[in-house]
Design an enzyme around this catalytic site. Sequence first.
Site, PDB file in Angstrom:
ATOM      1  N   GLU A  91      42.599  26.552  62.245  1.00 60.82           N
ATOM      2  CA  GLU A  91      43.632  25.266  61.784  1.00 60.82           C
ATOM      3  C   GLU A  91      43.692  24.922  60.428  1.00 60.82           C
ATOM      4  OE1 GLU A  91      43.993  23.358  66.220  1.00 60.82           O
ATOM      5  OE2 GLU A  91      42.760  22.619  65.023  1.00 60.82           O
ATOM      6  N   CYS A 104      43.746  20.937  53.706  1.00 61.74           N
ATOM      7  CA  CYS A 104      42.438  21.208  54.256  1.00 61.74           C
ATOM      8  C   CYS A 104      42.518  22.303  54.942  1.00 61.74           C
ATOM      9  CB  CYS A 104      42.423  19.788  55.150  1.00 61.74           C
ATOM     10  SG  CYS A 104      40.967  19.778  56.091  1.00 61.74           S
ATOM     11  N   CYS A 111      32.300  27.207  64.208  1.00 59.44           N
ATOM     12  CA  CYS A 111      31.195  26.969  63.343  1.00 59.44           C
ATOM     13  C   CYS A 111      29.832  26.826  63.833  1.00 59.44           C
ATOM     14  CB  CYS A 111      31.377  25.122  62.889  1.00 59.44           C
ATOM     15  SG  CYS A 111      30.399  24.528  61.771  1.00 59.44           S
ATOM     16  N   CYS A 115      26.750  19.580  64.664  1.00 62.64           N
ATOM     17  CA  CYS A 115      27.130  18.026  64.433  1.00 62.64           C
ATOM     18  C   CYS A 115      27.840  17.422  65.793  1.00 62.64           C
ATOM     19  CB  CYS A 115      27.945  17.776  63.195  1.00 62.64           C
ATOM     20  SG  CYS A 115      27.550  18.644  61.932  1.00 62.64           S
ATOM     21  N   CYS A 118      31.587  16.289  65.873  1.00 65.18           N
ATOM     22  CA  CYS A 118      32.377  17.145  65.639  1.00 65.18           C
ATOM     23  C   CYS A 118      33.238  18.299  66.513  1.00 65.18           C
ATOM     24  CB  CYS A 118      32.134  17.671  64.186  1.00 65.18           C
ATOM     25  SG  CYS A 118      33.509  18.976  63.647  1.00 65.18           S
ATOM     26  N   CYS A 336      40.014  14.767  60.617  1.00 61.22           N
ATOM     27  CA  CYS A 336      38.727  15.048  60.298  1.00 61.22           C
ATOM     28  C   CYS A 336      37.838  15.269  61.348  1.00 61.22           C
ATOM     29  CB  CYS A 336      37.877  14.324  59.320  1.00 61.22           C
ATOM     30  SG  CYS A 336      38.384  14.203  57.488  1.00 61.22           S
TER      31      CYS A 336
HETATM   32  N1  SAH Z   1      31.141  21.665  57.545  1.00 61.11           N
HETATM   33  C1  SAH Z   1      31.557  21.012  56.446  1.00 61.11           C
HETATM   34  C2  SAH Z   1      33.112  21.017  56.507  1.00 61.11           C
HETATM   35  C3  SAH Z   1      33.837  20.483  57.605  1.00 61.11           C
HETATM   36  S1  SAH Z   1      33.980  18.800  58.089  1.00 61.11           S
HETATM   37  C4  SAH Z   1      30.930  19.653  56.299  1.00 61.11           C
HETATM   38  O1  SAH Z   1      30.394  19.407  57.262  1.00 61.11           O
HETATM   39  O2  SAH Z   1      30.993  18.931  55.428  1.00 61.11           O
HETATM   40  C5  SAH Z   1      34.398  17.978  57.024  1.00 61.11           C
HETATM   41  C6  SAH Z   1      34.393  16.445  57.164  1.00 61.11           C
HETATM   42  O3  SAH Z   1      34.647  15.929  58.378  1.00 61.11           O
HETATM   43  C7  SAH Z   1      32.757  16.379  56.953  1.00 61.11           C
HETATM   44  O4  SAH Z   1      32.415  15.262  56.273  1.00 61.11           O
HETATM   45  C8  SAH Z   1      32.377  15.908  58.520  1.00 61.11           C
HETATM   46  O5  SAH Z   1      31.221  15.329  58.539  1.00 61.11           O
HETATM   47  C9  SAH Z   1      33.687  14.931  58.776  1.00 61.11           C
HETATM   48  N2  SAH Z   1      33.737  14.878  60.281  1.00 61.11           N
HETATM   49  C10 SAH Z   1      33.590  15.843  61.626  1.00 61.11           C
HETATM   50  N3  SAH Z   1      33.785  15.362  62.534  1.00 61.11           N
HETATM   51  C11 SAH Z   1      34.384  13.996  62.349  1.00 61.11           C
HETATM   52  C12 SAH Z   1      34.940  13.081  63.198  1.00 61.11           C
HETATM   53  N4  SAH Z   1      35.197  13.097  64.380  1.00 61.11           N
HETATM   54  N5  SAH Z   1      35.575  11.999  62.652  1.00 61.11           N
HETATM   55  C13 SAH Z   1      35.671  11.993  61.158  1.00 61.11           C
HETATM   56  N6  SAH Z   1      35.136  12.637  60.484  1.00 61.11           N
HETATM   57  C14 SAH Z   1      34.498  13.934  60.688  1.00 61.11           C
END
Ligand code: SAH
Length: 343
Positions: A91, A104, A111, A115, A118, A336
Amino acid sequence: MKIDIRSLSEDELCEFFVKKGFDSYRGKQVYEWIWKKSSYTFDNMTNISKDLRLMLDENFVINHIEVDKIQKSLDGTIKNAVKLFDDYTVESVLIPTQDRTTACVSSQVGCSLDCKFCATSKLKRMRNLNPDEIYDQVVTINNQSLKYFNRPLSNIVFMGMGEPLMNYNNLVRSIEKISSDKGLNISQKRIVVSTSGIPKMIKKLADENLKVNLALSLHSAIEETRNKIMPFSSKFPLNDIKESLDYWYEKTKRKITFEYIVWKGINDSIEDIDALVKYCKSITSKVNLIEYNSIGDQDFQSASPNIINLYKNILEKNKITVTIRRSRGKDIDAACGQLANKQ
Ligand code: SAH
């Protein structure tokens, strides 16, 4: 099997033509078609003869993405489900604001990180995206920006699916293509690479002589807490991350941005704020507080606006620059951390 023509450099393409007995400049022409003009068929290449086009067709394919589905949010955000040549889907999101359009983009299918907050992490990593697949996402969003907002794309963030620094070579090659005058000619200064923090790769990127910006998903400056919500990070202690960020700043002179979500009961105490202040003071950095987007997990709930304001005030009192990122496209799961190919 035929080779994907976009895996060749311009020089390699020129060499191919010479080897086949043609002029080398044919390589330059075809290179322009497949990158600058984003041609997905050889038939379009009207300045080269039919015979040459047939010859290309016999030797190569042009792998490319296809937008499978577009969803539009009430706030103007557009989410694309993008189909890859082997039927995987990623996406990418167009985020319009008053004066900019941000793309974006995804760097991997799924991945490999874990986390807990996420949605993409639930998908596992299937494969890395090729440079052209990253490039194509940007081209697509640039075209959508022109179509719907009458202006070209202005910014690019690697904050879609995947960990860009775990697909390092393709990331760098895509950035080169995006910023090249033989590609999209978008300034590297308008690109942000977001990483969950892999020290060795941060240093490598610093050595690359690119002009891109770096953001790091910190979410807690307390080791134990960070390891709980981002278990992979137990391999990468905060001290090692700090060392790599010092190196980044020394080499690039560009401030790193910490991305930081505040959750109820996880990182909403004074100790959490103090730890962040201390960590930020030890590194040339600024903080982006991010509104949490729910992925339906009860363990994670956004902290109250009061706590977020408290974070902001205390950071500012300590002369640390803070911004707050409001979420966009929530109604279509485009915000995000919500990218999970639900459709
Ligand atoms: N792997 C990379 C890029 C993808 S995530 C990274 O971790 O930076 C992009 C951003 O979205 C990151 O800062 C991540 O922590 C944030 N993110 C992930 N899940 C989220 C959520 N449920 N709500 C808000 N931000 C989130």
